[in-house]
Design a protein around this motif. Structure first.
Motif, short mmCIF file in Angstrom:
data_model
loop_
_atom_site.label_atom_id
_atom_site.label_comp_id
_atom_site.label_asym_id
_atom_site.label_seq_id
_atom_site.Cartn_x
_atom_site.Cartn_y
_atom_site.Cartn_z
N MET A 306 37.47 57.06 -8.20
CA MET A 306 38.72 56.77 -8.88
C MET A 306 39.45 55.70 -8.08
SD MET A 306 41.71 59.62 -9.79
CE MET A 306 40.57 60.71 -10.62
N ALA A 307 39.98 54.69 -8.76
CA ALA A 307 40.75 53.64 -8.09
C ALA A 307 42.14 54.20 -7.78
CB ALA A 307 40.87 52.42 -8.98
N THR A 308 42.40 54.48 -6.51
CA THR A 308 43.60 55.24 -6.16
C THR A 308 44.64 54.41 -5.42
OG1 THR A 308 42.65 56.05 -4.08
CG2 THR A 308 42.35 57.42 -6.04
N GLY A 309 45.86 54.92 -5.49
CA GLY A 309 46.97 54.42 -4.71
C GLY A 309 47.80 55.60 -4.25
N LEU A 310 48.66 55.37 -3.29
CA LEU A 310 49.53 56.42 -2.76
C LEU A 310 50.93 55.87 -2.61
CD1 LEU A 310 50.08 59.19 -1.40
CD2 LEU A 310 49.32 58.16 0.77
N LEU A 311 51.87 56.56 -3.24
CA LEU A 311 53.29 56.29 -3.08
C LEU A 311 53.91 57.45 -2.31
CD1 LEU A 311 54.48 54.94 -6.56
CD2 LEU A 311 54.77 53.78 -4.39
N SER A 312 54.55 57.14 -1.20
CA SER A 312 55.15 58.20 -0.38
C SER A 312 56.65 58.00 -0.27
CB SER A 312 54.54 58.22 1.02
OG SER A 312 53.16 58.49 0.96
#
Length: 352
Positions: A306-312
């Motif tokens: 899965m092409a992922t990103g993370l917003l924190s």
């Protein structure tokens, strides 16, 4: 954040729900999206999945874990004191004196984590951090029978510090990790449900992250989405003795934090940056060399990838009784993620 949104945020944060016992918090989350999304389902782990525009392309999974760290009742002694095991990672030195709420057989039971008073300790003991096995919970019972009329072995609970406003738009509470993320993905779904959405968007309110990213393993597999965005909280360096050289110059009040590293698809990262720029939203960048310790870790290797990103959301004093964040950062996270979703269409190329 308007009054209605703040009340939802406050309700989420103040609802007790440690890993494996998230049902009450999930009920509140589901009620926020009823009549807004096209469909909603709950699986056997308690994960909730809400979907918009099921036939759209590409498919996107938004994930935030709704569980908090907490404890489980292990033993009740003859005097009615409750001994417990930790659910998730606690610093035991932060526990004595904490007010806690246990979800008991007759409803919530308020208690206090007890420890021998400092006046009664030996000098050497005063210098030591307590062991969880040496702590107990006092629920005000006069004996085992009275305590067992309220509680049973296997009941669980968490800290019971309500949400409080600080100066400006700072707030403090004990379960901002990760009720803040759960709030964000619900409000994003409400924001993009008004039309113009070309992608299929699923919001997964996942369980049991604090004990091994368990819920997201299931939701990521079930979703089989093209893109996955995890929303969580992360520590900052803007406190005394905070180390910018260890984690970067990350600050509360400076906008959401975008992760960059091996777990993050570079095209997803670029699109998140573009979304923030388009919205005029402040953002920060965090370098993650190997992995993030969030649900992103299991999302990006689900099925065929899965092409992922993370917003924190930048947050101080994580896993304590008084975590601190800025509501403006929460609002900016909603704005960035909503714009990211609206900008997607079936021509998007996620190939690194």
């Amino acid at each position: 954040m308007d009054e209605d949104q703040f009340n939802f945020f406050k309700g989420l944060v103040e609802t007790t729900g440690p890993s494996g016992y998230e049902a009450e918090a999930q009920s509140l989350w589901r009620s926020r999206l009823e009549g807004v999304v096209d469909s909603m389902e709950t699986d056997s782990l308690g994960n909730c999945m809400a979907t918009l525009n099921n036939s759209g392309k590409p498919s996107v999974l938004l994930d935030a874990h709704i569980d908090e760290i907490g404890f489980i009742v292990r033993y009740i002694d003859d005097d009615g004191f409750v001994y417990f095991a930790a659910i998730g990672g606690f610093d035991p030195s932060t526990l004595p004196g904490n007010r806690v709420r246990i979800v008991g057989r007759r409803g919530p039971v308020l208690g206090v984590v007890g420890r021998k008073a400092v006046h009664l300790m030996e000098a050497d003991d005063r210098k030591k951090a307590p062991d969880i096995k040496d702590l107990w919970i006092d629920v005000g019972a006069r004996g085992r029978e009275e305590a067992e009329s309220l509680l049973a072995v296997g009941d669980a609970g968490g800290r019971a510090n309500g949400l409080e406003r600080m100066h400006g738009d700072f707030v403090t509470a004990n379960s901002l990790d990760d009720r803040a993320g759960s709030y964000v993905i619900a409000e994003v779904m409400r924001a993009v449900a008004n039309g113009g959405l070309r992608a299929c968007v699923q919001a997964g309110s996942s369980t049991q992250e604090e004990i091994g990213l368990r819920g997201a393993r299931v939701t990521a597999y079930h979703s089989n989405a093209d893109i996955g965005i995890a929303v969580d909280v992360t520590s900052t360096a803007d406190i005394p003795h905070g180390s910018k050289t260890d984690i970067g110059d990350l600050r509360v009040g400076a906008g959401p934090i975008l992760a960059r590293g091996p777990n993050t698809n570079p095209r997803v990262f670029e699109r998140l940056v573009n979304a923030a720029s388009s919205e005029g939203a402040p953002f920060q960048v965090e370098a993650d060399a190997t992995g993030t310790g969030t649900n992103q870790n299991v999302m990006y290797i689900a099925r065929s990838g899965m092409a992922t990103g993370l917003l924190s959301i930048p947050t101080r004093y994580l896993h304590s009784s008084s975590e601190v964040l800025c509501l403006a950062d929460v609002d900016a996270t909603v704005a960035v993620l909503s714009r990211f979703l609206r900008d997607l269409d079936e021509t998007v190329d996620l190939t690194p």
